[in-house]
Design an enzyme around this catalytic site. Structure first.
Site, PDB file in Angstrom:
ATOM      1  N   LYS A  28      43.335  73.701  20.812  1.00  0.00           N
ATOM      2  CA  LYS A  28      43.391  74.003  19.386  1.00  0.00           C
ATOM      3  C   LYS A  28      42.677  75.328  19.162  1.00  0.00           C
ATOM      4  CE  LYS A  28      44.894  71.929  15.582  1.00  0.00           C
ATOM      5  NZ  LYS A  28      46.033  71.007  15.448  1.00  0.00           N
TER       6      LYS A  28
HETATM    7  P1  NAD Z   1      49.080  72.835   4.755  1.00  0.00           P
HETATM    8  O1  NAD Z   1      48.075  73.928   4.702  1.00  0.00           O
HETATM    9  O2  NAD Z   1      50.518  73.183   4.680  1.00  0.00           O
HETATM   10  O3  NAD Z   1      48.791  71.792   3.565  1.00  0.00           O
HETATM   11  C1  NAD Z   1      47.549  71.193   3.357  1.00  0.00           C
HETATM   12  C2  NAD Z   1      47.585  70.552   1.967  1.00  0.00           C
HETATM   13  O4  NAD Z   1      46.379  69.812   1.778  1.00  0.00           O
HETATM   14  C3  NAD Z   1      47.670  71.544   0.809  1.00  0.00           C
HETATM   15  O5  NAD Z   1      48.513  71.022  -0.185  1.00  0.00           O
HETATM   16  C4  NAD Z   1      46.238  71.603   0.296  1.00  0.00           C
HETATM   17  O6  NAD Z   1      46.157  71.949  -1.083  1.00  0.00           O
HETATM   18  C5  NAD Z   1      45.821  70.169   0.516  1.00  0.00           C
HETATM   19  N1  NAD Z   1      44.361  70.006   0.583  1.00  0.00           N
HETATM   20  C6  NAD Z   1      43.421  70.784   1.153  1.00  0.00           C
HETATM   21  N2  NAD Z   1      42.194  70.272   0.948  1.00  0.00           N
HETATM   22  C7  NAD Z   1      42.361  69.144   0.235  1.00  0.00           C
HETATM   23  C8  NAD Z   1      41.496  68.169  -0.290  1.00  0.00           C
HETATM   24  N3  NAD Z   1      40.173  68.265  -0.103  1.00  0.00           N
HETATM   25  N4  NAD Z   1      42.029  67.138  -0.970  1.00  0.00           N
HETATM   26  C9  NAD Z   1      43.365  67.032  -1.151  1.00  0.00           C
HETATM   27  N5  NAD Z   1      44.245  67.922  -0.689  1.00  0.00           N
HETATM   28  C10 NAD Z   1      43.750  68.967  -0.006  1.00  0.00           C
HETATM   29  O7  NAD Z   1      48.752  71.977   6.063  1.00  0.00           O
HETATM   30  P2  NAD Z   1      49.711  70.990   6.858  1.00  0.00           P
HETATM   31  O8  NAD Z   1      50.358  71.749   7.940  1.00  0.00           O
HETATM   32  O9  NAD Z   1      50.527  70.208   5.899  1.00  0.00           O
HETATM   33  O10 NAD Z   1      48.635  70.032   7.558  1.00  0.00           O
HETATM   34  C11 NAD Z   1      48.035  68.944   6.857  1.00  0.00           C
HETATM   35  C12 NAD Z   1      47.344  68.037   7.856  1.00  0.00           C
HETATM   36  O11 NAD Z   1      48.303  67.590   8.808  1.00  0.00           O
HETATM   37  C13 NAD Z   1      46.222  68.679   8.682  1.00  0.00           C
HETATM   38  O12 NAD Z   1      45.251  67.695   8.952  1.00  0.00           O
HETATM   39  C14 NAD Z   1      46.903  69.078   9.958  1.00  0.00           C
HETATM   40  O13 NAD Z   1      46.005  69.172  11.042  1.00  0.00           O
HETATM   41  C15 NAD Z   1      47.855  67.919  10.115  1.00  0.00           C
HETATM   42  N6  NAD Z   1      49.012  68.181  10.969  1.00  0.00           N
HETATM   43  C16 NAD Z   1      49.889  69.190  10.684  1.00  0.00           C
HETATM   44  C17 NAD Z   1      50.991  69.395  11.507  1.00  0.00           C
HETATM   45  C18 NAD Z   1      52.044  70.428  11.190  1.00  0.00           C
HETATM   46  O14 NAD Z   1      53.051  70.484  11.927  1.00  0.00           O
HETATM   47  N7  NAD Z   1      51.912  71.210  10.139  1.00  0.00           N
HETATM   48  C19 NAD Z   1      51.146  68.607  12.661  1.00  0.00           C
HETATM   49  C20 NAD Z   1      50.234  67.578  12.911  1.00  0.00           C
HETATM   50  C21 NAD Z   1      49.175  67.381  12.060  1.00  0.00           C
END
Ligand code: NAD
Length: 422
Positions: free
Chosen positions: A111
């Site tokens: 990561k």
């Molecule tokens: P992103 O940046 O696209 O979206 C994150 C969202 O969470 C945004 O809407 C933001 O406003 C919201 N957010 C941030 N802090 C917050 C809080 N304190 N309370 C409520 N909402 C909050 O990110 P993403 O790619 O959607 O990733 C989200 C999660 O999923 C992360 O934990 C990431 O590690 C995990 N994840 C993502 C992927 C991927 O392919 N994008 C894969 C596996 C896991």
């Protein structure tokens, strides 16, 4: 310190290590090998200058942690966030190791992250930051060594800059160095929504097993980014579920009649938040988590379900879109309450699975149709889910411990046949 304070004091890496310890002891692993599994192979911290738009030079700090490569090249996303720390990146790299292993991908875990606030940076500043960070970590990444991907606040454009920077330094195009790229430079169809699609397939399997009809189900989603938005959209479009609440960092919205995720997304693009969406009530993120619903999808940051709110959760399934949203103590409470928690390393593995498909396509320069991507993703998710579910039943444990049992057995078996060098 009471239990709740102790849980709050646990860093993401403490949680990651505690999970390895519990399962390692259960599997009666050699103590030396267990110690190895609790630590990353390699950690690189870089401090690098970026020229900002006002001509000032600002120094940023970034990390790349390579956790374990016994099953194959390192793989894992890069996040841009003001709160990124080495400790957090370590935990995320550990989870990538178990995620790849449980899902059956030939990868180790890694990561990366840069401490920055992308919301306050211009596209030019983000490009210069990305290119310089890529150059700094290029000594350890590569298509057969370590393959980054998007994570919080990094997207296909950031991946394109990484691919271009790495390629320029090599002197030829190397599409296999990152995944999550735009289609035109070798991205895979279906990558954008892959994590959410995987969440949907895993939830569908869980719902079948507990006798829940998803076409009747109410869904609450915390976080409305790549994972949260696409999950809400796919559950509505492909399962006919009712999305009763969504949220972002500023708060959440609720509608008992159901929300249209596509319209909420347009509203967020126009106003910067989901808040104020017509015909919805404003709720806090805390209230959203405790809402009466059939499926709760935490899809924001780590540590949102803790000992303090777990007893009040009123959902039947927690589908972990985010990484590390549930603390170990909260896990115990939910298990006793009979809530099915589909653990992150299984539930959100659709992203890395389609990343793997993209990497295979990039290496072969031969591309698949969207139907092929969806079908293969479904096969991988269903097979992995079944293996974890069966293990949970056989061992009488929750699905997280079952997923770790499956993943750690695989990694340990790889160590056994490879041996300890020299
Ligand atoms: P992103 O940046 O696209 O979206 C994150 C969202 O969470 C945004 O809407 C933001 O406003 C919201 N957010 C941030 N802090 C917050 C809080 N304190 N309370 C409520 N909402 C909050 O990110 P993403 O790619 O959607 O990733 C989200 C999660 O999923 C992360 O934990 C990431 O590690 C995990 N994840 C993502 C992927 C991927 O392919 N994008 C894969 C596996 C896991």
């Amino acid at each position: 310190m009471n239990t709740q304070e102790a849980a709050n004091e646990m860093s993401a890496f403490d949680i990651a290590q505690a999970q390895i310890e519990v399962v390692g002891k259960r599997l009666r692993l050699d103590p030396g090998l267990l110690e190895r599994l609790k630590r990353p192979s390699r950690e690189l911290t870089v401090n690098f200058p970026v020229r900002m738009d006002d001509d000032a030079i600002k120094v940023f700090t970034g990390f790349r942690v390579q956790y374990n490569q016994v099953l194959g090249p390192f793989k894992g996303g890069i996040r841009y966030h003001p709160d990124v720390s080495l400790e957090e990146v370590r935990a995320l790299a550990a989870w990538m190791t178990w995620k790849c292993a449980v899902i059956g991908l030939p990868y180790g875990g890694a990561k990366g992250g840069v401490i920055c606030n992308p919301k306050e940076m211009s596209p030019g500043e983000l490009e210069r930051l990305t290119r310089r960070f890529t150059s700094e970590i290029s000594i350890i990444i590569g298509p057969h060594k370590d393959i980054p991907a998007p994570d919080v606040s990094t997207d296909a454009q950031v991946m394109a800059w990484i691919m271009d920077t790495y390629s320029m330094n090599q002197g030829y195009s190397v599409p296999g160095v990152v995944t999550g790229k735009p289609l035109v430079i070798g991205g895979s169809k279906g990558r954008e929504e892959a994590t959410a699609r995987g969440v949907m397939y895993a939830t569908r399997e869980a719902a079948k097993n507990i006798g829940m009809d998803l076409s009747d189900a109410t869904i609450a989603v915390q976080g409305f980014g790549n994972v949260g938005y696409n999950a809400a959209r796919l559950f509505k479009e492909e399962c006919s579920s009712k999305i009763i609440a969504v949220s972002d960092s500023r708060g959440g919205i609720h509608s008992s009649r159901g929300l249209d995720p596509k319209k909420v997304k347009l509203h967020k693009e126009r106003t910067g938040s989901v808040l104020g969406f017509p015909d919805s009530n404003q709720v806090t993120n805390e209230v959203l988590l405790e809402m009466d619903c059939d499926v709760l999808i935490p899809a924001a940051l780590a540590g949102s379900i803790t000992v303090s709110n777990a007893p009040r959760l009123k959902t039947r399934i927690v589908a972990e879109g985010a990484n590390g949203p549930t603390t170990p103590e909260a896990d115990g409470i939910l298990f006793k309450k009979g809530v099915t928690v589909i653990p992150d390393i299984l539930c959100n593995a659709g992203g890395v699975t389609v990343s793997y498909f993209e990497w295979v396509q990039s290496l072969q320069h031969f591309f698949w149709s969207i139907e092929e991507v969806k079908k293969r993703l479904e096969d991988v998710m269903v097979k992995a889910f079944e293996k974890v579910w069966t293990t949970a039943q056989e061992e009488q444990v929750d699905m997280r411990i079952a997923a770790y049992i499956v993943a750690m057995k695989k990694v340990v078996e790889a160590y056994r046949v490879r041996g300890i060098y020299p």
